[in-house]
Motif scaffolding. Structure first.
Motif, PDB file in Angstrom:
ATOM      1  N   HIS A 162      10.711   0.494 -19.933  1.00 19.09           N
ATOM      2  CA  HIS A 162      12.150   0.678 -19.789  1.00 19.09           C
ATOM      3  C   HIS A 162      12.457   0.900 -18.301  1.00 19.09           C
ATOM      4  CE1 HIS A 162      13.037   0.830 -24.047  1.00 19.09           C
ATOM      5  NE2 HIS A 162      12.069   1.720 -24.235  1.00 19.09           N
ATOM      6  N   GLY A 163      13.486   0.224 -17.805  1.00 18.15           N
ATOM      7  CA  GLY A 163      13.780   0.266 -16.381  1.00 18.15           C
ATOM      8  C   GLY A 163      14.076   1.654 -15.856  1.00 18.15           C
ATOM      9  N   GLY A 164      14.946   2.384 -16.559  1.00 20.21           N
ATOM     10  CA  GLY A 164      15.310   3.723 -16.102  1.00 20.21           C
ATOM     11  C   GLY A 164      14.130   4.660 -16.109  1.00 20.21           C
ATOM     12  N   GLN A 165      13.310   4.585 -17.132  1.00 21.86           N
ATOM     13  CA  GLN A 165      12.148   5.456 -17.257  1.00 21.86           C
ATOM     14  C   GLN A 165      11.204   5.267 -16.072  1.00 21.86           C
ATOM     15  OE1 GLN A 165      10.228   5.445 -21.150  1.00 21.86           O
ATOM     16  NE2 GLN A 165       8.204   5.536 -20.196  1.00 21.86           N
ATOM     17  N   ARG A 220       7.436  17.348 -19.286  1.00 18.88           N
ATOM     18  CA  ARG A 220       6.575  16.185 -19.508  1.00 18.88           C
ATOM     19  C   ARG A 220       7.367  14.916 -19.818  1.00 18.88           C
ATOM     20  NH1 ARG A 220       3.046  15.735 -24.635  1.00 18.88           N
ATOM     21  NH2 ARG A 220       3.477  17.966 -24.666  1.00 18.88           N
ATOM     22  N   CYS A 221       8.462  15.057 -20.551  1.00 18.99           N
ATOM     23  CA  CYS A 221       9.247  13.887 -20.960  1.00 18.99           C
ATOM     24  C   CYS A 221      10.451  13.641 -20.047  1.00 18.99           C
ATOM     25  CB  CYS A 221       9.724  14.054 -22.405  1.00 18.99           C
ATOM     26  SG  CYS A 221       8.385  14.219 -23.594  1.00 18.99           S
ATOM     27  N   LEU A 222      10.428  14.246 -18.888  1.00 20.28           N
ATOM     28  CA  LEU A 222      11.536  14.064 -17.947  1.00 20.28           C
ATOM     29  C   LEU A 222      11.804  12.579 -17.647  1.00 20.28           C
ATOM     30  CD1 LEU A 222      12.040  16.239 -14.754  1.00 20.28           C
ATOM     31  CD2 LEU A 222      12.509  13.812 -14.747  1.00 20.28           C
ATOM     32  N   PRO A 223      10.781  11.748 -17.353  1.00 18.16           N
ATOM     33  CA  PRO A 223      11.074  10.333 -17.077  1.00 18.16           C
ATOM     34  C   PRO A 223      11.731   9.618 -18.251  1.00 18.16           C
ATOM     35  CG  PRO A 223       8.867  10.894 -16.321  1.00 18.16           C
ATOM     36  CD  PRO A 223       9.349  12.054 -17.160  1.00 18.16           C
ATOM     37  N   GLN A 224      11.293   9.957 -19.460  1.00 15.71           N
ATOM     38  CA  GLN A 224      11.835   9.264 -20.630  1.00 15.71           C
ATOM     39  C   GLN A 224      13.304   9.635 -20.876  1.00 15.71           C
ATOM     40  OE1 GLN A 224       8.814  10.701 -20.475  1.00 15.71           O
ATOM     41  NE2 GLN A 224       7.483   8.910 -20.753  1.00 15.71           N
ATOM     42  N   VAL A 225      13.624  10.925 -20.754  1.00 11.53           N
ATOM     43  CA  VAL A 225      14.996  11.372 -21.017  1.00 11.53           C
ATOM     44  C   VAL A 225      15.922  10.996 -19.864  1.00 11.53           C
ATOM     45  CG1 VAL A 225      16.473  13.360 -21.479  1.00 11.53           C
ATOM     46  CG2 VAL A 225      14.180  13.245 -22.487  1.00 11.53           C
ATOM     47  N   HIS A 226      15.544  11.355 -18.649  1.00 13.75           N
ATOM     48  CA  HIS A 226      16.381  11.003 -17.501  1.00 13.75           C
ATOM     49  C   HIS A 226      16.509   9.482 -17.361  1.00 13.75           C
ATOM     50  CE1 HIS A 226      16.160  14.994 -15.024  1.00 13.75           C
ATOM     51  NE2 HIS A 226      16.168  15.235 -16.332  1.00 13.75           N
ATOM     52  N   GLY A 227      15.430   8.771 -17.692  1.00 11.97           N
ATOM     53  CA  GLY A 227      15.477   7.310 -17.591  1.00 11.97           C
ATOM     54  C   GLY A 227      16.467   6.699 -18.564  1.00 11.97           C
ATOM     55  N   ALA A 228      16.506   7.242 -19.782  1.00 17.87           N
ATOM     56  CA  ALA A 228      17.467   6.733 -20.766  1.00 17.87           C
ATOM     57  C   ALA A 228      18.896   7.012 -20.313  1.00 17.87           C
ATOM     58  CB  ALA A 228      17.204   7.380 -22.127  1.00 17.87           C
ATOM     59  N   VAL A 229      19.102   8.141 -19.664  1.00 16.89           N
ATOM     60  CA  VAL A 229      20.428   8.456 -19.131  1.00 16.89           C
ATOM     61  C   VAL A 229      20.805   7.450 -18.045  1.00 16.89           C
ATOM     62  CG1 VAL A 229      21.774  10.155 -17.842  1.00 16.89           C
ATOM     63  CG2 VAL A 229      20.258  10.910 -19.690  1.00 16.89           C
ATOM     64  N   ARG A 230      19.865   7.139 -17.178  1.00 14.08           N
ATOM     65  CA  ARG A 230      20.148   6.145 -16.132  1.00 14.08           C
ATOM     66  C   ARG A 230      20.512   4.791 -16.735  1.00 14.08           C
ATOM     67  NH1 ARG A 230      17.419   6.386 -10.526  1.00 14.08           N
ATOM     68  NH2 ARG A 230      17.088   8.609 -10.173  1.00 14.08           N
ATOM     69  N   ASP A 231      19.823   4.416 -17.785  1.00 19.79           N
ATOM     70  CA  ASP A 231      20.133   3.138 -18.436  1.00 19.79           C
ATOM     71  C   ASP A 231      21.558   3.146 -18.999  1.00 19.79           C
ATOM     72  OD1 ASP A 231      17.627   2.133 -17.826  1.00 19.79           O
ATOM     73  OD2 ASP A 231      16.758   2.670 -19.777  1.00 19.79           O
ATOM     74  N   ALA A 232      21.970   4.287 -19.541  1.00 20.21           N
ATOM     75  CA  ALA A 232      23.330   4.395 -20.076  1.00 20.21           C
ATOM     76  C   ALA A 232      24.364   4.297 -18.961  1.00 20.21           C
ATOM     77  CB  ALA A 232      23.496   5.716 -20.828  1.00 20.21           C
ATOM     78  N   ILE A 233      24.084   4.920 -17.834  1.00 17.49           N
ATOM     79  CA  ILE A 233      25.008   4.848 -16.690  1.00 17.49           C
ATOM     80  C   ILE A 233      25.105   3.415 -16.190  1.00 17.49           C
ATOM     81  CG2 ILE A 233      25.430   5.624 -14.324  1.00 17.49           C
ATOM     82  CD1 ILE A 233      23.891   8.225 -15.105  1.00 17.49           C
ATOM     83  N   GLU A 234      23.971   2.729 -16.126  1.00 19.13           N
ATOM     84  CA  GLU A 234      23.968   1.336 -15.681  1.00 19.13           C
ATOM     85  C   GLU A 234      24.760   0.457 -16.652  1.00 19.13           C
ATOM     86  OE1 GLU A 234      23.492  -2.045 -13.547  1.00 19.13           O
ATOM     87  OE2 GLU A 234      23.051   0.013 -12.914  1.00 19.13           O
ATOM     88  N   HIS A 235      24.690   0.782 -17.932  1.00 18.02           N
ATOM     89  CA  HIS A 235      25.454   0.038 -18.945  1.00 18.02           C
ATOM     90  C   HIS A 235      26.953   0.190 -18.689  1.00 18.02           C
ATOM     91  CE1 HIS A 235      25.768  -2.109 -22.665  1.00 18.02           C
ATOM     92  NE2 HIS A 235      26.301  -1.119 -23.357  1.00 18.02           N
ATOM     93  N   LEU A 236      27.379   1.389 -18.306  1.00 18.86           N
ATOM     94  CA  LEU A 236      28.788   1.597 -17.976  1.00 18.86           C
ATOM     95  C   LEU A 236      29.146   0.881 -16.680  1.00 18.86           C
ATOM     96  CD1 LEU A 236      31.535   2.942 -18.442  1.00 18.86           C
ATOM     97  CD2 LEU A 236      30.653   4.961 -17.226  1.00 18.86           C
ATOM     98  N   THR A 262      25.167  14.524 -22.222  1.00 15.70           N
ATOM     99  CA  THR A 262      24.857  15.677 -23.072  1.00 15.70           C
ATOM    100  C   THR A 262      23.364  15.949 -23.071  1.00 15.70           C
ATOM    101  OG1 THR A 262      26.766  15.213 -24.500  1.00 15.70           O
ATOM    102  CG2 THR A 262      25.035  16.614 -25.415  1.00 15.70           C
ATOM    103  N   GLU A 263      22.573  14.893 -23.197  1.00 17.39           N
ATOM    104  CA  GLU A 263      21.126  15.042 -23.182  1.00 17.39           C
ATOM    105  C   GLU A 263      20.606  15.460 -21.808  1.00 17.39           C
ATOM    106  OE1 GLU A 263      18.739  14.645 -26.014  1.00 17.39           O
ATOM    107  OE2 GLU A 263      20.735  15.418 -26.466  1.00 17.39           O
ATOM    108  N   LEU A 264      21.213  14.930 -20.757  1.00 23.55           N
ATOM    109  CA  LEU A 264      20.795  15.310 -19.403  1.00 23.55           C
ATOM    110  C   LEU A 264      21.012  16.807 -19.177  1.00 23.55           C
ATOM    111  CD1 LEU A 264      19.762  13.888 -16.761  1.00 23.55           C
ATOM    112  CD2 LEU A 264      22.125  14.065 -15.955  1.00 23.55           C
ATOM    113  N   ALA A 265      22.162  17.299 -19.610  1.00 19.81           N
ATOM    114  CA  ALA A 265      22.452  18.728 -19.466  1.00 19.81           C
ATOM    115  C   ALA A 265      21.534  19.561 -20.361  1.00 19.81           C
ATOM    116  CB  ALA A 265      23.917  19.001 -19.808  1.00 19.81           C
ATOM    117  N   ALA A 266      21.283  19.068 -21.565  1.00 17.30           N
ATOM    118  CA  ALA A 266      20.468  19.828 -22.517  1.00 17.30           C
ATOM    119  C   ALA A 266      19.046  20.020 -22.012  1.00 17.30           C
ATOM    120  CB  ALA A 266      20.455  19.121 -23.873  1.00 17.30           C
TER     121      ALA A 266
END
Length: 532
Positions: free
Chosen positions: A261-264, A297-313, A371-375
């Motif tokens: 995944h690109g963001g990850q 440990r899962c910071l790249p996976q969660v933050h990466g998914a957030v980046r993908d969502a921002i790129e989608h917008l 929401t996930e980024l803040a959580a």
């Protein structure tokens, strides 16, 4: 597209209907950049107006030119009343409610409306776009009610409040003699720039208020802000990884090549850059801990998914910024279906480009992502302050004398409170309330989605600010002979510029705000760019 001929010269955004970016919107909305209308775009405006004049002269019934609006589409308007029709449209639709838009929202609204009109499919006169450009350059800001848009037929009520000023009605703020903002009538505000109120020609009223420009303008600023927030969240997570004696093995490229995944992958690389040369990370490379908690440990996976969502917008916003979104649209007959209403040389096609769904859905997706980024950020804060799970080198709640001092106990409360508020935010695009006698029977609520996303982003930014502040405080309890990484050292030093270490309890509200401002202004991102 933004141009700055020298560091001293003010920025200029050339408006051409084709190349406007979220960064251009920020330049105009927040930094007061000037606007110029591209000459080819100006020619397209003139040609479009000539097509409208030709169709009006043909005497055909055409929506937006000589008919009623919405459910009144079948009501034919006499030629002698067409100009009054346009004025009545603005007056009747300026029926919004709620707070007035702030300065950056109004300027983004003006800019995006101008850019849509200069594409040359709306049929307005050249003087209309010139007035809008002058209003931006002279800082004449219409007083626009923020609520009332359904996101179809676009952002009608807010745009009508804006357009009223063009005809000398409504209200606007202008710069006073001593720099203060004065609130004047539309006519008085125009006069400060030696502009005369307009008498609208056929279709111009509808062209001014039909479209997604409130949604688009707010969303463009959200893209810029969300990307900055994502960068700051990575920086906060990297600092937390260090001070909790975590590992960056989770960012090994081999892991991310097999789940590409690109963001990850981008976040994993970013964390490695931030912690490069970190003596803190290296100090425990061979410790007994097998794995870190998920929030690290899962910071790249969660933050990466957030980046993908921002790129989608961003993708949708960049398209929408340079789209024709009013209705009907005017085309050269050679480039349109010959079944459309018009003449041999020009046609008018009625459609639904004003519908905000392409933005509404992605804005609600952004809400979920932030929401996930803040959580996950709040969970990392807890790992630094919670005496039941924190590392041995960190005192309870990061207090020098815990018990006598509460340290960072309550900033974590604040983060938890903000998380609760964020999670309570709805997804407006899932709602629908038919209007206009059932003619407009499905709407997007895109403007509501934009405002919801803006609120969520501001709260998420504060949560990340709490993590940055907490991570910096935790740094005070790490062996001072060990150096931070290339990026995390910059983060720590910048935080310390606005917030000194807490050696005994003090109010931290101003510290949290100051750190959030480092993120909001892009200063944190800028400092990191200098060393990365």
């Amino acid at each position: 597209m933004t141009d700055a001929s020298s560091d001293a010269a003010p920025e200029t955004v050339v408006v051409d209907g084709e190349s406007l970016t979220p960064e251009d919107v920020e330049a105009v909305a927040r930094r007061g950049a000037k606007v110029e209308i591209d000459e080819e775009a100006r020619a397209a405006v003139v040609a479009s107006r000539e097509r409208v004049a030709e169709i009006v002269e043909s005497g055909q019934a055409v929506y937006g030119l000589n008919t009623g609006f919405g459910q009144l589409v079948d009501t034919r308007i006499e030629e002698s009343e067409i100009e009054q029709l346009q004025t009545n449209l603005l007056r009747s639709h300026a029926s919004g409610a709620g707070r007035a838009l702030d300065t950056e929202e109004v300027r983004s609204l003006l800019l995006t409306r101008l850019n849509a009109l200069v594409k040359g499919y709306s049929g307005v006169r050249e003087i209309v776009v010139d007035h809008l450009a002058t209003m931006l350059n002279e800082r004449i800001h219409p007083v626009v009610r923020s609520r009332g848009s359904l996101g179809a037929s676009g952002d009608l009520a807010p745009l009508a409040h804006l357009a009223l000023v063009l005809i000398g009605e409504g209200e606007a703020t202008v710069s006073g003699e001593h720099g203060e903002r004065e609130r004047l009538s539309g006519a008085e505000a125009l006069a400060t720039a030696e502009l005369e109120p307009l008498t609208l020609a056929p279709k111009e009223g509808l062209a001014l208020i039909n479209g997604t420009q409130l949604t688009t303008g707010v969303a463009a600023l959200l893209v810029v802000d969300a990307e900055r927030l994502a960068e700051a969240a990575d920086a906060a997570g990297a600092l937390t990884t260090e001070v909790t004696m975590g590992t960056t093995a989770n960012c090994d490229p081999a892991i991310h090549r097999v789940r590409p995944h690109g963001g990850q992958a981008a976040v994993a690389e970013h964390i490695q850059e931030l912690t490069a040369n970190s003596e803190i990370v290296e100090s425990h490379a061979n410790c007994d801990r097998v794995q870190d908690a998920y929030s690290v440990r899962c910071l790249p996976q969660v933050h990466g998914a957030v980046r993908d969502a921002i790129e989608h917008l961003r993708e949708a916003v960049e398209i929408e910024l340079n789209s024709a979104t009013d209705n009907p649209l005017v085309f050269d007959a050679e480039n349109a279906d010959n079944r459309a209403t018009g003449t041999d040389d020009a046609v008018v096609i009625s459609g639904g480009n004003f519908h905000g769904e392409p933005l509404a859905l992605r804005l609600d997706y952004l809400v979920s992502a932030l929401t996930e980024l803040a959580a996950i950020s709040e969970r990392r804060v807890d790992r630094m302050v919670n005496p039941n799970i924190q590392e041995d080198h960190l005192p309870p709640f990061l207090a020098e004398d815990s018990g006598l001092n509460s340290g960072f106990m309550i900033p974590q409360y604040t983060a938890a409170s903000l998380i609760n508020e964020i999670r309570a935010t709805g997804r407006p695009s899932m709602d629908n309330t038919p209007v206009s006698g059932g003619q407009e029977d499905h709407v997007s609520m895109s403007a509501t989605s934009a405002f919801s996303a803006k609120s969520v982003l501001e709260n998420a930014r504060t949560v990340v600010a709490v993590e940055l502040l907490t991570g910096s405080q935790a740094s005070e309890f790490v062996d001072d002979s060990l150096a931070h990484g290339r990026g995390t050292s910059v983060v720590y030093e910048l935080v310390r510029e606005v917030s000194p270490p807490v050696t005994e309890d003090r109010s931290l509200d101003a510290d949290i705000e100051a750190v959030a401002e480092l993120v909001a202004t892009g200063l944190l991102e800028e400092r990191l760019d200098d060393v990365m």
